[in-house]
Design a protein around this motif. Structure first.
Motif, PDB file in Angstrom:
ATOM      1  N   GLN A 103      54.363  36.013-110.532  1.00  0.00           N
ATOM      2  CA  GLN A 103      55.616  36.499-109.949  1.00  0.00           C
ATOM      3  C   GLN A 103      55.460  37.931-109.463  1.00  0.00           C
ATOM      4  OE1 GLN A 103      59.007  36.407-112.586  1.00  0.00           O
ATOM      5  NE2 GLN A 103      60.430  37.047-111.001  1.00  0.00           N
ATOM      6  N   GLY A 107      54.944  38.994-105.457  1.00  0.00           N
ATOM      7  CA  GLY A 107      55.954  39.906-104.933  1.00  0.00           C
ATOM      8  C   GLY A 107      55.330  41.129-104.292  1.00  0.00           C
ATOM      9  N   SER A 111      56.709  40.319-100.373  1.00  0.00           N
ATOM     10  CA  SER A 111      57.876  41.172-100.599  1.00  0.00           C
ATOM     11  C   SER A 111      58.785  40.421-101.566  1.00  0.00           C
ATOM     12  CB  SER A 111      58.610  41.452 -99.286  1.00  0.00           C
ATOM     13  OG  SER A 111      59.182  40.247 -98.790  1.00  0.00           O
ATOM     14  N   PRO A 112      59.728  41.130-102.203  1.00  0.00           N
ATOM     15  CA  PRO A 112      60.657  40.427-103.102  1.00  0.00           C
ATOM     16  C   PRO A 112      61.384  39.275-102.411  1.00  0.00           C
ATOM     17  CG  PRO A 112      60.814  42.794-103.410  1.00  0.00           C
ATOM     18  CD  PRO A 112      59.934  42.587-102.213  1.00  0.00           C
ATOM     19  N   ALA A 113      61.707  39.471-101.119  1.00  0.00           N
ATOM     20  CA  ALA A 113      62.422  38.432-100.377  1.00  0.00           C
ATOM     21  C   ALA A 113      61.492  37.313 -99.922  1.00  0.00           C
ATOM     22  CB  ALA A 113      63.118  39.048 -99.167  1.00  0.00           C
ATOM     23  N   LYS A 114      60.234  37.646 -99.681  1.00  0.00           N
ATOM     24  CA  LYS A 114      59.268  36.651 -99.202  1.00  0.00           C
ATOM     25  C   LYS A 114      57.925  36.864 -99.907  1.00  0.00           C
ATOM     26  CE  LYS A 114      57.406  34.559 -94.981  1.00  0.00           C
ATOM     27  NZ  LYS A 114      57.282  34.680 -93.507  1.00  0.00           N
TER      28      LYS A 114
END
Length: 278
Positions: A103, A107, A111-114
């Motif tokens: 995780q 990340g 990126s956190p979003a992708k």
């Protein structure tokens, strides 16, 4: 292995060197390996193997279709930040850093979003330095099986591989085989100390201790009997071995080993929480 396979090591320490030594001639050619290591003192060893070495990330990294992050866990976030600009879709990413879960790594790579869609975490151990390692490996389910098999082939070049299907089991792998060589070295120390107390000199004690462990491990590896049965085969009722084992039992040897391994596993979980906050 495909002819166009190019491998990058981000981090060029002893484990990376062990892996590359096993891979050259079996997985790839030396000219197909790029090592990025800020410690230029180690570059001479790499160059001597015919491997390309650099102290900083360059666009050449983008030409490598396998990336192996071999830096210390506390340096991983910085290493990823400096290199991920060259990461391309389809690149196989392998991490050997203990205590950093997928995780966090995915990340950082994305990126956190992708997040990055998939990688392989491996936990080798130091006998890999002589090609006798054992590696625990976890591959994210999102990876193609061909990439998983490729990662397994890479790690098999320095010893055997045990795949686990759940990532949290890598904490147990860390506690057993990752930290395990230190337990064995401690046992050797203790056996040597005990032998010296009984009058043997250091060289005699060391040879007897090491050869006993090597021989016993080799026997256990080829025997179809369980370790408990092999132990019983050595132990005559009322004999010397029985007397020694009684002392181990009195001092709760088995429970001590379990507690030590639990402590190592717990620390791996703690490291994941601490380092994953970067």
């Amino acid at each position: 292995m495909k002819q166009n396979t190019k491998i990058a090591f981000i981090g060029g320490g002893n484990m990376a060197m062990a892996m590359a030594s096993g891979m050259i001639g079996t997985v790839c050619q030396a000219k197909d390996i790029l090592v990025i290591d800020i410690n230029t003192a180690g570059h001479e060893r790499w160059l001597g193997k015919g491997v390309k070495a650099s102290s900083q990330v360059t666009k050449e990294l983008a030409q490598c279709n396998i990336w192996i992050y071999a830096v210390k866990p506390q340096n991983m976030h910085e290493a990823i930040e400096s290199s991920k600009i060259h990461l391309r879709q389809g690149t196989l990413v392998i991490s050997i850093a203990a205590g950093l879960n997928t995780q966090s790594l995915c990340g950082w790579l994305g990126s956190p979003a992708k997040p990055w869609p998939g990688l392989v975490r491996v936990m080798p151990n130091t006998p890999a330095l002589i090609g006798k390692g054992v590696t625990g490996m976890y591959a994210m389910p999102s990876l193609d099986e061909k990439d998983v098999l490729l990662a397994e082939q890479i790690m098999s070049s320095i010893g055997s591989v045990v795949r686990v299907q759940e990532e949290n089991l890598l904490d147990g792998v860390t506690a057993l085989s990752g930290s395990g060589p230190a337990y064995v070295f401690l046992l050797i120390e203790a056996l040597v100390d005990g032998a010296r107390a009984l009058g043997l000199d250091n060289n005699q004690a060391k040879k007897l201790a090491i050869e006993t462990i090597l021989g016993s491990a080799a026997l256990a590896a080829v025997s179809d009997q369980e370790p408990a049965t092999l132990r019983e085969n050595v132990t005559s009722k009322g004999g010397t071995t029985a007397a020694a084992l009684a002392v181990f039992e009195q001092h709760k040897f088995r429970e001590t080993v379990k507690q030590a391994m639990q402590a190592a596993s717990d620390r791996a979980v703690e490291m994941s929480r601490e380092l994953g906050k970067s």
